[in-house]
Write an enzyme that holds these catalytic residues in place. Structure first.
Site, PDB file in Angstrom:
ATOM      1  N   PRO A  87       0.811  -1.230   0.000  1.00  0.00           N
ATOM      2  CA  PRO A  87       0.000   0.000   0.000  1.00  0.00           C
ATOM      3  C   PRO A  87       0.842   1.277   0.000  1.00  0.00           C
ATOM      4  O   PRO A  87       0.434   2.295  -0.575  1.00  0.00           O
ATOM      5  CB  PRO A  87      -0.812  -0.092   1.304  1.00  0.00           C
ATOM      6  CG  PRO A  87      -0.612  -1.456   1.845  1.00  0.00           C
ATOM      7  CD  PRO A  87       0.606  -2.048   1.210  1.00  0.00           C
ATOM      8  N   ASP A  92       9.758  -2.864  -8.639  1.00  0.00           N
ATOM      9  CA  ASP A  92      10.601  -3.675  -7.769  1.00  0.00           C
ATOM     10  C   ASP A  92      11.680  -2.766  -7.219  1.00  0.00           C
ATOM     11  O   ASP A  92      12.309  -2.010  -7.959  1.00  0.00           O
ATOM     12  CB  ASP A  92      11.204  -4.884  -8.487  1.00  0.00           C
ATOM     13  CG  ASP A  92      11.614  -5.942  -7.462  1.00  0.00           C
ATOM     14  OD1 ASP A  92      10.705  -6.513  -6.817  1.00  0.00           O
ATOM     15  OD2 ASP A  92      12.821  -6.163  -7.266  1.00  0.00           O
ATOM     16  N   GLY A 135       8.292   0.655   5.191  1.00  0.00           N
ATOM     17  CA  GLY A 135       9.539  -0.079   5.026  1.00  0.00           C
ATOM     18  C   GLY A 135      10.688   0.496   5.837  1.00  0.00           C
ATOM     19  O   GLY A 135      10.546   0.774   7.036  1.00  0.00           O
ATOM     20  N   TYR A 136      11.804   0.707   5.173  1.00  0.00           N
ATOM     21  CA  TYR A 136      13.020   1.177   5.847  1.00  0.00           C
ATOM     22  C   TYR A 136      13.076   2.700   5.976  1.00  0.00           C
ATOM     23  O   TYR A 136      14.105   3.248   6.374  1.00  0.00           O
ATOM     24  CB  TYR A 136      14.262   0.672   5.092  1.00  0.00           C
ATOM     25  CG  TYR A 136      14.327  -0.838   4.970  1.00  0.00           C
ATOM     26  CD1 TYR A 136      14.834  -1.616   6.012  1.00  0.00           C
ATOM     27  CD2 TYR A 136      13.861  -1.491   3.833  1.00  0.00           C
ATOM     28  CE1 TYR A 136      14.885  -3.002   5.914  1.00  0.00           C
ATOM     29  CE2 TYR A 136      13.904  -2.877   3.728  1.00  0.00           C
ATOM     30  CZ  TYR A 136      14.417  -3.622   4.769  1.00  0.00           C
ATOM     31  OH  TYR A 136      14.458  -4.992   4.681  1.00  0.00           O
ATOM     32  N   LYS A 185       9.149  13.435   0.086  1.00  0.00           N
ATOM     33  CA  LYS A 185       9.805  12.151  -0.196  1.00  0.00           C
ATOM     34  C   LYS A 185       9.886  11.941  -1.706  1.00  0.00           C
ATOM     35  O   LYS A 185      10.921  11.549  -2.234  1.00  0.00           O
ATOM     36  CB  LYS A 185       9.067  10.981   0.485  1.00  0.00           C
ATOM     37  CG  LYS A 185       9.757   9.655   0.200  1.00  0.00           C
ATOM     38  CD  LYS A 185       9.103   8.437   0.830  1.00  0.00           C
ATOM     39  CE  LYS A 185       9.741   7.171   0.248  1.00  0.00           C
ATOM     40  NZ  LYS A 185       9.080   5.926   0.662  1.00  0.00           N
TER      41      LYS A 185
END
Ligand code: ITT
Length: 203
Positions: free
Chosen positions: A10, A68, A151-152, A173
């Site tokens: 998401p 990816d 995530g990170y 971002k």
């Protein structure tokens, strides 16, 4: 144009949707086409992006965009790389962040350089595809900072901005991120009519 965005993440979907907005495409998600993406067996981001986009384009009959992406940490020889989503066999973002911090324990700040990479594959049901890549360099902090993103993001620090990705708004971002850069490359190609049709897909 009607386009399927084939991601089950998401956080990615939100960023891709924002990034594609200027093109005015009608976007569909895997909620509209509920099939499972194939296992990511490729050795590169490109291979895996193609795998996902080509499969989903065939399943849906729509032009399909897949992403990816992952984090490459220099001090860990490029880990977790294509294994970013399943690093250390951990199941949540928080567990993966803790695991990454453990792996980097004792490594001083100047040796904590890392790079985020995103590859977008746009696959057409008629068998053609395009690839767009974006990269952003930063540093892995010793403790998480910020609440946004996924995530990170809370560990990925941009010295020139003085913030982690998780401390940035979606817009900020996007201005700096690997995915933002790949999306802008795609946007430019479609706006200028310089789309690169890379190669026919094998059946
Ligand atoms: P799909 O394959 O369904 O798109 P996924 O999360 O499995 O979702 P990937 O295989 O491409 O996608 O894994 C990418 C992982 O890398 C992702 O799960 C995050 O852990 C990390 N990652 C990628 N981009 C990121 C970003 O912008 N911020 C933080 N972490 C990111």
């Amino acid at each position: 144009m009607r386009v399927l965005v084939a991601t089950s993440n998401p956080g990615k979907y939100r960023e891709i949707k924002e990034g594609l907005a200027p093109l005015g495409w009608t976007l569909f998600s895997l909620l509209d086409y509920p099939f499972k993406l194939p296992p990511e067996e490729g050795a590169t981001f490109e291979d895996n992006a193609i795998l996902k986009a080509a499969y989903a384009a065939r399943q849906s009959g729509l032009p399909t965009l897949a992403d990816d992406s992952g984090l490459e940490v220099a001090a860990l020889g490029g880990e977790p790389g294509v294994y970013s989503a399943r690093y250390g066999n951990k199941t949540t973002d928080t567990e993966r962040n803790v695991y990454l911090l453990e792996r980097l324990k004792g490594i001083p700040p100047e040796q904590r350089k890392a790079k985020f990479v995103a590859v977008l594959a746009m696959a057409y049901p008629d068998g053609y595809l395009e690839l767009y890549r974006g990269e952003t360099e930063g540093e892995i902090l010793e403790a998480p900072r910020g609440e946004w993103g996924f995530g990170y993001d809370p560990l990925f620090y941009l010295p020139e901005v003085g913030k982690t990705f998780a401390e940035m708004t979606l817009e900020q971002k996007a201005a700096h991120s690997h995915r933002g850069k790949a999306l802008r490359a795609l946007l430019e190609a479609y706006r200028q009519g310089t789309r690169r049709k890379e190669q026919p897909l094998s059946e």
